[in-house]
Motif scaffolding. Structure first.
Motif, PDB file in Angstrom:
ATOM      1  N   ARG A  48       0.827  -1.204   0.000  1.00 14.33           N
ATOM      2  CA  ARG A  48       0.000   0.000   0.000  1.00 14.33           C
ATOM      3  C   ARG A  48       0.868   1.263   0.000  1.00 14.33           C
ATOM      4  O   ARG A  48       0.517   2.263  -0.641  1.00 14.33           O
ATOM      5  N   LEU A  49       1.972   1.236   0.719  1.00 15.74           N
ATOM      6  CA  LEU A  49       2.880   2.374   0.697  1.00 15.74           C
ATOM      7  C   LEU A  49       3.320   2.691  -0.725  1.00 15.74           C
ATOM      8  O   LEU A  49       3.416   3.859  -1.124  1.00 15.74           O
ATOM      9  N   GLU A  50       3.564   1.637  -1.482  1.00 16.49           N
ATOM     10  CA  GLU A  50       4.023   1.800  -2.858  1.00 16.49           C
ATOM     11  C   GLU A  50       2.880   2.198  -3.788  1.00 16.49           C
ATOM     12  O   GLU A  50       3.004   3.156  -4.567  1.00 16.49           O
ATOM     13  N   ASN A  51       1.766   1.487  -3.715  1.00 17.37           N
ATOM     14  CA  ASN A  51       0.708   1.665  -4.705  1.00 17.37           C
ATOM     15  C   ASN A  51      -0.238   2.817  -4.395  1.00 17.37           C
ATOM     16  O   ASN A  51      -0.738   3.484  -5.308  1.00 17.37           O
ATOM     17  N   GLU A  52      -0.497   3.061  -3.123  1.00 18.70           N
ATOM     18  CA  GLU A  52      -1.450   4.104  -2.742  1.00 18.70           C
ATOM     19  C   GLU A  52      -0.782   5.444  -2.485  1.00 18.70           C
ATOM     20  O   GLU A  52      -1.335   6.493  -2.833  1.00 18.70           O
ATOM     21  N   PHE A  53       0.408   5.417  -1.903  1.00 20.03           N
ATOM     22  CA  PHE A  53       1.061   6.671  -1.516  1.00 20.03           C
ATOM     23  C   PHE A  53       2.240   7.038  -2.410  1.00 20.03           C
ATOM     24  O   PHE A  53       2.794   8.130  -2.281  1.00 20.03           O
ATOM     25  N   GLY A  54       2.634   6.152  -3.288  1.00 21.68           N
ATOM     26  CA  GLY A  54       3.708   6.464  -4.228  1.00 21.68           C
ATOM     27  C   GLY A  54       5.105   6.343  -3.671  1.00 21.68           C
ATOM     28  O   GLY A  54       6.044   6.942  -4.212  1.00 21.68           O
ATOM     29  N   ALA A  55       5.280   5.577  -2.603  1.00 21.31           N
ATOM     30  CA  ALA A  55       6.619   5.410  -2.040  1.00 21.31           C
ATOM     31  C   ALA A  55       7.519   4.666  -3.023  1.00 21.31           C
ATOM     32  O   ALA A  55       7.197   3.559  -3.459  1.00 21.31           O
ATOM     33  N   GLU A  56       8.638   5.260  -3.375  1.00 25.49           N
ATOM     34  CA  GLU A  56       9.606   4.623  -4.266  1.00 25.49           C
ATOM     35  C   GLU A  56      10.699   3.900  -3.489  1.00 25.49           C
ATOM     36  O   GLU A  56      11.471   3.141  -4.069  1.00 25.49           O
ATOM     37  N   ILE A  57      10.757   4.152  -2.186  1.00 33.11           N
ATOM     38  CA  ILE A  57      11.795   3.574  -1.348  1.00 33.11           C
ATOM     39  C   ILE A  57      11.245   3.475   0.065  1.00 33.11           C
ATOM     40  O   ILE A  57      10.435   4.293   0.488  1.00 33.11           O
ATOM     41  N   CYS A  58      11.643   2.438   0.790  1.00 36.25           N
ATOM     42  CA  CYS A  58      11.273   2.313   2.200  1.00 36.25           C
ATOM     43  C   CYS A  58      12.506   1.854   2.971  1.00 36.25           C
ATOM     44  O   CYS A  58      13.548   1.544   2.386  1.00 36.25           O
ATOM     45  N   ILE A  59      12.397   1.819   4.285  1.00 36.85           N
ATOM     46  CA  ILE A  59      13.516   1.399   5.116  1.00 36.85           C
ATOM     47  C   ILE A  59      13.009   0.425   6.164  1.00 36.85           C
ATOM     48  O   ILE A  59      11.904   0.579   6.700  1.00 36.85           O
ATOM     49  N   THR A  60      13.783  -0.614   6.418  1.00 30.76           N
ATOM     50  CA  THR A  60      13.470  -1.568   7.471  1.00 30.76           C
ATOM     51  C   THR A  60      14.752  -1.886   8.235  1.00 30.76           C
ATOM     52  O   THR A  60      15.846  -1.485   7.817  1.00 30.76           O
ATOM     53  N   ASN A  61      14.613  -2.579   9.345  1.00 29.95           N
ATOM     54  CA  ASN A  61      15.760  -2.796  10.222  1.00 29.95           C
ATOM     55  C   ASN A  61      16.367  -4.172   9.961  1.00 29.95           C
ATOM     56  O   ASN A  61      15.801  -5.205  10.337  1.00 29.95           O
ATOM     57  N   GLY A  62      17.528  -4.185   9.314  1.00 29.82           N
ATOM     58  CA  GLY A  62      18.197  -5.443   8.998  1.00 29.82           C
ATOM     59  C   GLY A  62      18.612  -6.206  10.240  1.00 29.82           C
ATOM     60  O   GLY A  62      18.590  -7.445  10.258  1.00 29.82           O
ATOM     61  N   TYR A  63      18.987  -5.485  11.291  1.00 27.18           N
ATOM     62  CA  TYR A  63      19.403  -6.155  12.523  1.00 27.18           C
ATOM     63  C   TYR A  63      18.231  -6.891  13.156  1.00 27.18           C
ATOM     64  O   TYR A  63      18.369  -8.056  13.584  1.00 27.18           O
ATOM     65  N   ILE A  64      17.057  -6.246  13.218  1.00 33.29           N
ATOM     66  CA  ILE A  64      15.884  -6.907  13.796  1.00 33.29           C
ATOM     67  C   ILE A  64      15.529  -8.150  12.993  1.00 33.29           C
ATOM     68  O   ILE A  64      15.222  -9.211  13.556  1.00 33.29           O
ATOM     69  N   ILE A  65      15.583  -8.045  11.664  1.00 32.85           N
ATOM     70  CA  ILE A  65      15.291  -9.210  10.837  1.00 32.85           C
ATOM     71  C   ILE A  65      16.291 -10.323  11.110  1.00 32.85           C
ATOM     72  O   ILE A  65      15.926 -11.512  11.211  1.00 32.85           O
ATOM     73  N   SER A  66      17.557  -9.979  11.300  1.00 31.03           N
ATOM     74  CA  SER A  66      18.590 -10.996  11.536  1.00 31.03           C
ATOM     75  C   SER A  66      18.390 -11.723  12.858  1.00 31.03           C
ATOM     76  O   SER A  66      18.850 -12.855  13.028  1.00 31.03           O
ATOM     77  N   GLN A  67      17.708 -11.072  13.794  1.00 25.66           N
ATOM     78  CA  GLN A  67      17.507 -11.658  15.119  1.00 25.66           C
ATOM     79  C   GLN A  67      16.106 -12.244  15.302  1.00 25.66           C
ATOM     80  O   GLN A  67      15.775 -12.703  16.397  1.00 25.66           O
ATOM     81  N   SER A  68      15.294 -12.235  14.240  1.00 23.95           N
ATOM     82  CA  SER A  68      13.879 -12.589  14.392  1.00 23.95           C
ATOM     83  C   SER A  68      13.550 -13.896  13.671  1.00 23.95           C
ATOM     84  O   SER A  68      14.396 -14.516  13.010  1.00 23.95           O
ATOM     85  N   ASP A  69      12.287 -14.279  13.770  1.00 23.32           N
ATOM     86  CA  ASP A  69      11.801 -15.466  13.065  1.00 23.32           C
ATOM     87  C   ASP A  69      11.786 -15.262  11.552  1.00 23.32           C
ATOM     88  O   ASP A  69      11.635 -16.231  10.800  1.00 23.32           O
ATOM     89  N   TYR A  70      11.928 -14.015  11.089  1.00 21.31           N
ATOM     90  CA  TYR A  70      11.934 -13.729   9.657  1.00 21.31           C
ATOM     91  C   TYR A  70      13.298 -14.001   9.011  1.00 21.31           C
ATOM     92  O   TYR A  70      13.430 -13.924   7.785  1.00 21.31           O
TER      93      TYR A  70
END
Length: 491
Positions: A48-70
């Protein structure tokens, strides 16, 4: 310019540019907002960020992903599929967790390699965010550690992934400038200015401006700049005018969770609103009472949507102002919305000489809106040009008509000061000014007189004015003969 960043339009130090992101083969137009995506709690989905609001870039936390179930899912299918986002994705390294909790179990090389493995487009090493209250010795020590970590990742295989080189140094502007030079020397791609969130949270926009200006002096014009943690739309125009290109926002979601409603003038609380002062789809379709009556999850989503509409709308407004050449007029309008923003704008004008080096020499119009307008880069540029002009004989500097009794007759226009009449129709001397000018405009005009007179010591100058205030006349060199025109006093 930087190999991944190309300038398209500019005004003050603000610019519209293109950030080429080879990993995902995308191009991000800057200035750009990167909504923060928390894989564990998505108030608004990345799609939705991309399609509804036009976001061309986003940011997420690589460290949290590395320590999580994801972690395993991210490694197996990649970050873009995990988040369902086709634009560019930047990942953070855990520096925020380091600042908050004091320790993280990963090195810069390890977390950067993990970001590359999950298909991040822009990776970030672990730097040390030095808080504003830190003394100089601590700031210098932590900056040295950050620089060592940047050097430690030089041999890490990052493929086509772009890499951030953060700029730290606390509120010590000489350290910020040095850190920026060192970050640029690494040859890395994007330069985030870190640890400014405490300044923004405390509404210390003047200090924030000084920090950014120092970093920009070290980085130069070619480097794309990310202002870490800057997610409030009220300060976007100010930061863009300083030369910031990327912003990240968790505020759209965090504020919504707390019933806070973002505007370009500041933050409102939903319980205190009788009307919704916005034209976005959420505000057009609902009243404050209707939002307050919604279940918590639904109300949070609606407020997050509004916060995003306002944020992306402000960036579009800023881009149009850059194209039109009136970005500083927009900054001034925003400055009038909050005393802290006015302090930030005044701090910005303390760096007018720095801004002037990047500010286009010609635009459509100059609007004099307040005493602060007298300190704009265009006025500084005119004064510098006056210091290079040569005149001799008897010269009349006047707000009135020419006079044949003099060898030359120049116009005098506050806040610019003297100008040859042949330049009267050139920018910025065609400025739109109010009839009731303030003292600062006349004081700057007097500064222009001083510049011209002091570089032409053989000339004989007469200033014919229409009621200039004493504070301005006191700045006129004593060698100048001063006369009062028989005209309506403009004071």
């Amino acid at each position: 310019m930087n190999d991944v960043f190309e300038l398209r339009s500019a005004d003050a130090a603000g610019r519209i540019g293109e950030l080429r992101v080879p990993q995902s083969d995308t191009v991000v137009e800057t200035p750009a907002l990167m909504p923060v995506v928390n894989p564990n709690l998505q108030t608004i989905s990345p799609a939705r960020l991309e399609n509804e609001f036009g976001a061309e870039i986003c940011i997420t936390n690589g460290y949290i992903i590395s320590q999580s179930d994801y972690r395993e899912e991210a490694l197996s299918k990649g970050l873009h599929d995990l988040l369902d986002f086709s634009g560019a994705i930047m990942t953070d390294s855990g520096s925020f967790q380091l600042a908050e909790y004091g320790e993280i179990d990963v090195t810069s090389a390890e977390i950067l390699e993990f970001q590359y493995q999950i298909g991040s487009d822009i990776g970030t090493p672990v730097d040390i965010p030095t808080p504003p209250e830190a003394g100089r010795e601590r700031a210098a020590d932590e900056l040295a550690t950050t620089q060592d970590r940047l050097e430690s990742i030089q041999d890490v295989d990052t493929g086509a992934m772009l890499v951030n080189a953060p700029v730290q140094g606390g509120v010590h502007t000489d350290l910020r400038e040095r850190a920026a030079r060192d970050a640029r020397a690494t040859g890395l791609d994007i330069h985030p200015i870190g640890a400014v969130v405490p300044l923004m949270n405390a509404y210390e926009y003047g200090k924030m401006v000084d920090v950014i200006a120092a970093a920009k002096r070290g980085l130069g014009v070619a480097s794309p700049v990310h202002l870490f943690g800057a997610g409030h739309p009220m300060m976007f125009a100010l930061a863009v005018a300083l030369g910031c290109d990327l912003f990240d926002s968790a505020a759209y979601a965090l504020y919504a969770r707390d019933d806070r409603y973002l505007t370009v003038r500041g933050t409102e609380r939903l319980p205190e609103l009788d009307y919704l002062p916005c034209e976005c789809p959420v505000c057009v379709a609902h009243t404050p009472d209707e939002l307050r009556a919604m279940p918590d999850d639904e109300r949070e989503t609606r407020l997050a949507q509004h916060n995003l509409y306002v944020s992306f709308g402000e960036l579009r407004r800023i881009k149009q102002a850059i194209r039109r050449g009136d970005l500083l007029e927009l900054v001034e309008a925003r400055a009038r919305g909050h005393p802290a923003m006015l302090d930030g704008y005044r701090a910005l004008l303390d760096h007018a000489d720095q801004l002037e080096k990047e500010d286009p020499a010609s635009k459509d119009a100059f609007f004099y809106l307040s005493a602060e307008s007298a300190r704009r880069p265009e006025v500084r540029r005119h004064h510098e040009r006056l210091a290079r002009l040569s005149v001799d004989g008897e010269i009349l500097l006047t707000e009135g008509d020419t006079n044949a009794a003099y060898d030359e007759s120049w116009r005098v226009v506050p806040p610019f000061g003297p100008l040859p009449r042949a330049l009267s129709e050139t920018y910025p001397l065609t400025a739109e000014v109010p009839d009731r000018m303030d003292e600062q405009a006349y004081e700057q005009a007097a500064e222009g007189v001083r510049r011209l007179v002091e570089t032409n010591s053989d000339g004989e100058f007469t200033l014919a004015h229409r009621g200039w205030p004493e504070s301005a006349l006191a700045r006129v060199p004593s060698a100048v003969h001063i006369e009062r025109l028989d005209a309506v006093d403009r004071q």
